[in-house]
Design a protein around this motif. Sequence first.
Motif, PDB file in Angstrom:
ATOM      1  N   ILE A 171      -0.379 -23.691 -38.959  1.00 47.08           N
ATOM      2  CA  ILE A 171       0.750 -22.780 -39.082  1.00 47.08           C
ATOM      3  C   ILE A 171       0.261 -21.460 -39.656  1.00 47.08           C
ATOM      4  N   LEU A 172       0.508 -20.370 -38.941  1.00 50.30           N
ATOM      5  CA  LEU A 172       0.037 -19.053 -39.370  1.00 50.30           C
ATOM      6  C   LEU A 172       1.066 -18.383 -40.275  1.00 50.30           C
ATOM      7  N   PRO A 173       0.603 -17.555 -41.203  1.00 53.87           N
ATOM      8  CA  PRO A 173       1.536 -16.886 -42.123  1.00 53.87           C
ATOM      9  C   PRO A 173       2.421 -15.886 -41.399  1.00 53.87           C
ATOM     10  N   ARG A 174       3.633 -15.719 -41.912  1.00 52.39           N
ATOM     11  CA  ARG A 174       4.573 -14.769 -41.342  1.00 52.39           C
ATOM     12  C   ARG A 174       4.638 -13.535 -42.223  1.00 52.39           C
ATOM     13  N   VAL A 175       4.759 -12.384 -41.582  1.00 46.21           N
ATOM     14  CA  VAL A 175       4.744 -11.097 -42.282  1.00 46.21           C
ATOM     15  C   VAL A 175       5.985 -10.299 -41.878  1.00 46.21           C
ATOM     16  N   GLU A 176       6.252  -9.232 -42.594  1.00 46.03           N
ATOM     17  CA  GLU A 176       7.403  -8.399 -42.288  1.00 46.03           C
ATOM     18  C   GLU A 176       7.297  -7.806 -40.882  1.00 46.03           C
ATOM     19  N   ASN A 177       8.396  -7.841 -40.157  1.00 51.35           N
ATOM     20  CA  ASN A 177       8.417  -7.284 -38.809  1.00 51.35           C
ATOM     21  C   ASN A 177       8.766  -5.800 -38.840  1.00 51.35           C
ATOM     22  N   LYS A 178       7.956  -4.989 -38.165  1.00 45.79           N
ATOM     23  CA  LYS A 178       8.214  -3.552 -38.074  1.00 45.79           C
ATOM     24  C   LYS A 178       8.294  -3.084 -36.626  1.00 45.79           C
ATOM     25  N   ASP A 179       8.355  -4.030 -35.704  1.00 46.03           N
ATOM     26  CA  ASP A 179       8.394  -3.725 -34.273  1.00 46.03           C
ATOM     27  C   ASP A 179       9.854  -3.733 -33.814  1.00 46.03           C
ATOM     28  N   SER A 180      10.322  -2.626 -33.281  1.00 49.72           N
ATOM     29  CA  SER A 180      11.721  -2.500 -32.869  1.00 49.72           C
ATOM     30  C   SER A 180      12.060  -3.357 -31.653  1.00 49.72           C
ATOM     31  N   ASN A 181      11.057  -3.904 -30.967  1.00 55.17           N
ATOM     32  CA  ASN A 181      11.319  -4.813 -29.856  1.00 55.17           C
ATOM     33  C   ASN A 181      11.949  -6.117 -30.344  1.00 55.17           C
ATOM     34  N   PHE A 182      11.681  -6.461 -31.613  1.00 53.10           N
ATOM     35  CA  PHE A 182      12.101  -7.734 -32.161  1.00 53.10           C
ATOM     36  C   PHE A 182      13.288  -7.558 -33.103  1.00 53.10           C
ATOM     37  N   ALA A 183      14.250  -8.474 -32.999  1.00 52.81           N
ATOM     38  CA  ALA A 183      15.403  -8.435 -33.899  1.00 52.81           C
ATOM     39  C   ALA A 183      15.106  -9.138 -35.217  1.00 52.81           C
ATOM     40  N   ASP A 184      14.099  -9.995 -35.258  1.00 55.90           N
ATOM     41  CA  ASP A 184      13.832 -10.826 -36.425  1.00 55.90           C
ATOM     42  C   ASP A 184      13.246 -10.010 -37.584  1.00 55.90           C
ATOM     43  N   VAL A 185      13.449 -10.514 -38.790  1.00 54.68           N
ATOM     44  CA  VAL A 185      12.971  -9.785 -39.966  1.00 54.68           C
ATOM     45  C   VAL A 185      11.490 -10.020 -40.222  1.00 54.68           C
ATOM     46  N   ASP A 186      10.932 -11.112 -39.661  1.00 53.82           N
ATOM     47  CA  ASP A 186       9.513 -11.362 -39.853  1.00 53.82           C
ATOM     48  C   ASP A 186       8.858 -11.764 -38.537  1.00 53.82           C
ATOM     49  N   THR A 187       7.537 -11.826 -38.561  1.00 50.01           N
ATOM     50  CA  THR A 187       6.775 -12.090 -37.349  1.00 50.01           C
ATOM     51  C   THR A 187       5.413 -12.645 -37.747  1.00 50.01           C
ATOM     52  N   ILE A 188       4.549 -12.839 -36.777  1.00 55.09           N
ATOM     53  CA  ILE A 188       3.153 -13.214 -37.027  1.00 55.09           C
ATOM     54  C   ILE A 188       2.271 -12.063 -36.572  1.00 55.09           C
ATOM     55  N   ASP A 189       1.305 -11.710 -37.370  1.00 60.59           N
ATOM     56  CA  ASP A 189       0.385 -10.621 -37.042  1.00 60.59           C
ATOM     57  C   ASP A 189      -0.586 -11.097 -35.963  1.00 60.59           C
ATOM     58  N   VAL A 190      -0.475 -10.529 -34.771  1.00 60.78           N
ATOM     59  CA  VAL A 190      -1.353 -10.922 -33.660  1.00 60.78           C
ATOM     60  C   VAL A 190      -2.380  -9.841 -33.344  1.00 60.78           C
ATOM     61  N   SER A 191      -2.570  -8.913 -34.264  1.00 60.38           N
ATOM     62  CA  SER A 191      -3.491  -7.791 -34.017  1.00 60.38           C
ATOM     63  C   SER A 191      -4.943  -8.250 -33.890  1.00 60.38           C
ATOM     64  N   GLY A 192      -5.235  -9.464 -34.347  1.00 59.22           N
ATOM     65  CA  GLY A 192      -6.595  -9.973 -34.219  1.00 59.22           C
ATOM     66  C   GLY A 192      -6.932 -10.463 -32.824  1.00 59.22           C
ATOM     67  N   TYR A 193      -5.929 -10.551 -31.957  1.00 59.18           N
ATOM     68  CA  TYR A 193      -6.164 -10.964 -30.567  1.00 59.18           C
ATOM     69  C   TYR A 193      -6.364  -9.740 -29.688  1.00 59.18           C
ATOM     70  N   ARG A 194      -7.212  -9.864 -28.692  1.00 61.80           N
ATOM     71  CA  ARG A 194      -7.402  -8.777 -27.734  1.00 61.80           C
ATOM     72  C   ARG A 194      -6.158  -8.617 -26.881  1.00 61.80           C
ATOM     73  N   LYS A 195      -5.847  -7.387 -26.505  1.00 63.01           N
ATOM     74  CA  LYS A 195      -4.661  -7.117 -25.710  1.00 63.01           C
ATOM     75  C   LYS A 195      -4.667  -7.904 -24.403  1.00 63.01           C
ATOM     76  N   GLU A 196      -5.846  -8.064 -23.810  1.00 62.13           N
ATOM     77  CA  GLU A 196      -5.928  -8.771 -22.531  1.00 62.13           C
ATOM     78  C   GLU A 196      -5.693 -10.277 -22.689  1.00 62.13           C
TER      79      GLU A 196
END
Length: 291
Positions: A171-196
């Motif tokens: 289970i990965l940690p959840r962090v504050e959501n700052k992406d306007s695409n999402f309605a949820d208050v938190d999310t998972i940081d996926v920046s460590g994955y390549r875009k492709e």
Amino acid sequence: MASDHSKIRNGKISKENVTFYKEAGYLIAENLISKYGIAELRNETNQIFRGERGKIEGLLPLSADITDKEFLKKYVAIHFPHKISKVIHRYLSHPKLTAILSKIISPNVKCMQSMLFVKGPGKSGQSWHQDEYFIPTRDCSLTGAWIAIDDATVDNGCLWIIPGSNKPSSILPRVENKDSNFADVDTIDVSGYRKEDIIPVEVKSGSVVFFNGYTLHSSLKNVTDDQFRIALVNHYMSAESMLPWDQDGKLPSTEDLRDIVMVTGQDPYAHKGITDVNKPYLRPEILDIKK
């Protein structure tokens, strides 16, 4: 993981499909539900949200002349629609679904949740998450079956997944959501994955996407002016595993929630009986649980 093994052909799951699922954490079964079945589910969706199948707290009163699209725009989803709909309940154990589930989960499969999503034009998506975070099975058997009632496209908010993110089953940690695409208050940081490595799952109406409970997935905002993205999502797990799920504190703590539906095989815990504690409810537009 050859890409052609990500798709189940003619509803017949192969050994290669099963291997792909275990490695990549998802499978796509194109045209699994017939056009008749989709029409039946679409009609039932309208009836449920019109309040014709039973009371759901929060459903708004409707005038007789309001169109289906007009009132569906007011909502996001209903959890546990199978509790009031014989049609939805029947589709929990649709033979083409259970034929696949019995291969990727266990010969013995139970369902513990259904969700009916009606993402209308302009509605936000769901942030990155793992279903296992919310539904604690912990045996790696949790599987979502995402039935596309409408075509799901990038524009109207299809699923996005990260193949292979089901490993190492943590289970990965959840962090504050700052992406306007999402309605949820938190999310998972996926920046460590390549875009492709982050892929959209665009599917036609009648297709079903299966994904593991640890697989990272999300959906973006519906940016269309007139398209809905309606989907029925059921959650399944091995009947051999107990379910210590308290519905995020809504229910008393338990080692094994028995509000389930057996969909195929035998129930090893049948001696415990079945309970009926979950009730259908409207999903809030902004999701803030697991505080």
